[in-house]
Design a protein around this motif. Structure first.
Motif, PDB file in Angstrom:
ATOM      1  N   UNK A 159      33.370  34.912  32.781  1.00  0.00           N
ATOM      2  CA  UNK A 159      34.090  35.415  33.962  1.00  0.00           C
ATOM      3  C   UNK A 159      33.347  36.661  34.455  1.00  0.00           C
ATOM      4  N   UNK A 160      33.216  36.795  35.778  1.00  0.00           N
ATOM      5  CA  UNK A 160      32.496  37.931  36.355  1.00  0.00           C
ATOM      6  C   UNK A 160      33.348  39.204  36.305  1.00  0.00           C
ATOM      7  N   UNK A 161      32.711  40.309  35.975  1.00  0.00           N
ATOM      8  CA  UNK A 161      33.436  41.592  36.020  1.00  0.00           C
ATOM      9  C   UNK A 161      33.448  42.066  37.474  1.00  0.00           C
ATOM     10  N   UNK A 162      34.351  41.543  38.280  1.00  0.00           N
ATOM     11  CA  UNK A 162      34.337  41.972  39.681  1.00  0.00           C
ATOM     12  C   UNK A 162      35.502  42.908  40.010  1.00  0.00           C
ATOM     13  N   UNK A 163      36.182  43.397  38.958  1.00  0.00           N
ATOM     14  CA  UNK A 163      37.224  44.415  39.163  1.00  0.00           C
ATOM     15  C   UNK A 163      36.854  45.668  38.373  1.00  0.00           C
ATOM     16  N   UNK A 164      37.168  46.801  38.958  1.00  0.00           N
ATOM     17  CA  UNK A 164      37.148  48.043  38.175  1.00  0.00           C
ATOM     18  C   UNK A 164      38.600  48.485  38.027  1.00  0.00           C
TER      19      UNK A 164
END
Ligand SMILES: C[S@@+](CC[C@H](N)C(=O)[O-])C[C@H]1O[C@@H](n2cnc3c(N)ncnc32)[C@H](O)[C@@H]1O
Length: 296
Positions: free
Chosen positions: A160-165
């Motif tokens: 899964x892409x780390x697209x949240x901070x």
């Protein structure tokens, strides 16, 4: 009303310039442990620098974990100081992203947000429901490397892409108390539309474009919109906002635009001119710059 802004060029692990309990809000984003762009800065701690040398020789997981722990020990010193400077009921907003890294062919996640929550709770903060900042620009990755291609459609080895901070929210002590009908507080009210958008858990906002020059790129600044929302959500006009990791000065600018005073610490003296340029604003304010010698 003119506001007052202090920029202190120095290390925020100690903030003797600030009286205990004198700040109402912290808005900040530290260097992210295990994100490559911050490796060099963490190496200014001789213990971390020595551990990297060891890792170069033995490439083992245990040493990488020690580096990660030491990076968070460094940040924890700042969280202790932010707790001291906050008033009773004051809020700390910490923007942080998780990181991934492979060592000796083994992929690992470094959940920075979870570590900071653990550390801040030990210090005495109460963790509040936090915000997920979703950046729409990141592309999915395969095996943490290139873009999804071909086998990226086959289970089960993609990540899964780390697209949240994260924008972690903490409170010191109990709720803040105000006189009934406190004028400054009522003057600081937000609208219903703002409340509905800002107090929901996912914020979809583009990151700051990392164009411009080298100096601006190396601060990895957050968008002004983030600092402005947090300031309006959690402080009252004329109060003081502290950013212990000031970078390019985004928090100072947002405070200035929204009638709050500010204090910012930045260890990289070369950023001072960038900060000055950023807050060069039409609003009436005073700017006081303190350059500590030595920076520690
Ligand atoms: C992620 S950047 C902050 C970016 C900032 N939010 C902005 O919008 O420009 C972190 C900053 O903290 C600074 N920094 C790191 N450790 C520090 C310390 N102990 N004291 C003061 N500044 C520090 C770094 O030099 C860097 O500019």
């Amino acid at each position: 009303m003119p506001t007052h802004h202090r920029v202190i060029i120095g290390n925020s692990q100690k903030m003797p310039e600030i009286e205990s309990g004198s700040v109402q809000l912290i808005v900040t984003s530290p260097p992210y442990p295990m994100i490559a762009m911050w490796d060099e800065q963490f190496k200014s701690d001789p213990k971390i620098s020595e551990l990297w040398r060891k890792l170069d020789v033995c490439a083992d997981e245990a040493t990488l974990r020690q580096i990660y722990d030491s990076m968070h020990e460094n940040l924890a010193k700042v969280w202790v100081e932010t707790y001291r400077t906050l008033c009773e009921g004051g809020i700390a907003c910490i923007n942080i992203g998780d990181a991934t890294r492979s060592i000796a062919g083994k992929f690992q996640l470094f959940p920075n947000h979870a570590r900071i929550i653990e550390v801040c709770e030990k210090i005495g903060f109460t963790t509040l429901p936090y915000i997920l900042w979703k950046k729409p620009t990141n592309k999915p990755k395969y095996n943490g490397k290139g873009a999804f291609l071909g086998s990226g459609f086959l289970p089960p080895n993609a990540y899964v892409t780390l697209d949240c901070e994260f924008i972690l929210l903490f409170r010191k002590g109990s709720l803040r108390r105000f006189e009934p009908k406190d004028k400054q507080r009522y003057d600081s009210a937000f609208t219903k539309a703002q409340r509905d958008e800002w107090f929901s858990q996912i914020w979809t906002l583009k990151g700051t474009r990392q164009t411009a020059n080298d100096i601006e790129r190396r601060t990895a600044s957050y968008p002004e919109e983030i600092a402005e929302r947090l300031i309006k959500m959690f402080s009252v006009k004329n109060e003081t906002v502290l950013d212990p990791f000031l970078g390019s000065g985004t928090t100072t600018k947002a405070a200035l635009k929204n009638d709050r005073n500010s204090i910012g610490y930045e260890v990289d003296a070369e950023l001072l001119q960038t900060i000055r340029n950023k807050i060069d604003s039409a609003k009436v304010h005073t700017l006081e710059v303190v350059e500590r010698r030595p920076l520690i």
